[in-house]
Design a protein around this motif. Sequence first.
Motif, PDB file in Angstrom:
ATOM      1  N   VAL A 176       0.890  -0.990  -0.044  1.00  0.00           N
ATOM      2  CA  VAL A 176      -0.042  -0.111   0.158  1.00  0.00           C
ATOM      3  C   VAL A 176       0.915   1.255  -0.091  1.00  0.00           C
ATOM      4  N   PRO A 177       0.709   2.243  -0.919  1.00  0.00           N
ATOM      5  CA  PRO A 177       1.705   3.406  -0.678  1.00  0.00           C
ATOM      6  C   PRO A 177       1.474   4.093   0.405  1.00  0.00           C
ATOM      7  N   LEU A 178       2.800   4.506   0.989  1.00  0.00           N
ATOM      8  CA  LEU A 178       2.840   5.315   2.186  1.00  0.00           C
ATOM      9  C   LEU A 178       1.952   6.433   2.220  1.00  0.00           C
ATOM     10  N   THR A 179       1.432   7.123   1.141  1.00  0.00           N
ATOM     11  CA  THR A 179       0.356   8.087   0.965  1.00  0.00           C
ATOM     12  C   THR A 179      -0.896   7.855   1.453  1.00  0.00           C
ATOM     13  N   ARG A 180      -1.125   6.356   1.418  1.00  0.00           N
ATOM     14  CA  ARG A 180      -2.406   6.088   1.891  1.00  0.00           C
ATOM     15  C   ARG A 180      -2.310   5.259   3.300  1.00  0.00           C
ATOM     16  N   LEU A 181      -1.613   5.491   4.137  1.00  0.00           N
ATOM     17  CA  LEU A 181      -1.310   5.056   5.243  1.00  0.00           C
ATOM     18  C   LEU A 181      -1.093   6.018   6.114  1.00  0.00           C
ATOM     19  N   ALA A 182      -1.909   5.756   7.651  1.00  0.00           N
ATOM     20  CA  ALA A 182      -1.481   6.632   8.771  1.00  0.00           C
ATOM     21  C   ALA A 182      -1.054   5.690   9.913  1.00  0.00           C
TER      22      ALA A 182
END
Length: 303
Positions: free
Chosen positions: A199-205
């Motif tokens: 999963v791209p880091l931009t879509r992780l929290a």
Amino acid sequence: MSTLPKAVRIVEVGARDGLQNEANISTETKIRFIEQLSQTGLTHIESGAFVSPKWVPQMADSSEVMSRIERRSGVVYSALIPNQRGLELALQAGANQVAIFTSASEGFSQRNINCSIADSLKRFEPVMALANTHGIPVRGYLSCVADCPYDGPTAPEQVARVARELSELGCYEVSLGDTIGTGTPLRIAAMLNQVGNTVPLTRLAVHFHDTWGQALANIYQALCMGITTIDSSTAGLGGCPYAKGASGNVATEDVLYLCQGLGIDTGVNLQQVAAAGWEVCRDLGKQPASKTSLALMAKSHHA
């Protein structure tokens, strides 16, 4: 080590994840708390949960709270939902975003939501379809990304697999939760490396609990790896239900102070968040669990 992000987004979970683990307070107090947080520059405030009042009595008034808050444009007021009925109630109450939840550990899934991880994801398919129809973004919470109170350590590959499934289900973002707060930076790095491959880091929290005092160190690690969304709770509201007396959620004030010191823009006013936290803590009859908040309080008393 990669360079730190220039800006991060804070997802404020105090009014939901925080208050659901505290003594019950009045609907009026919750509304005031959320409205105060709306003035601080926060752009995402989790404001309620449409879960069974039998299991989480503190959230029984979520419909009223969310219907009555005075909204500020540009702020997302989201709600946690367990199923389609929860989504319908959230929509009626005017939630402009919802969050679903599952676990990276089978033991936690069975004990927390009484079904396997695979079944929990299947249950969310109609929820995603309905949310889609209404144009409502859905966030996914993934718990026990480091350890599980029942199964012990969670394999990073397992976290990556479930994170990918949530993403494929249609969650725009997956929030990785260290539910019992036992993670340390090296383990968090190994987990993020693995998840970042699917999963791209931009879509992780990241959603780190401070039970063992490691939340800020883990957040720093995540920031160094390119994570730009952090979940936190004003005044550190919300103890850890698995460790009596232990602090749970990382405090928003502490995260803001850390970011300020790193030159990372949050767009959020630390002093105003602390003030909102002091007020709600007075109503709860407790001290803030935030070191930064307590330091600011001491400073204002000496001023």
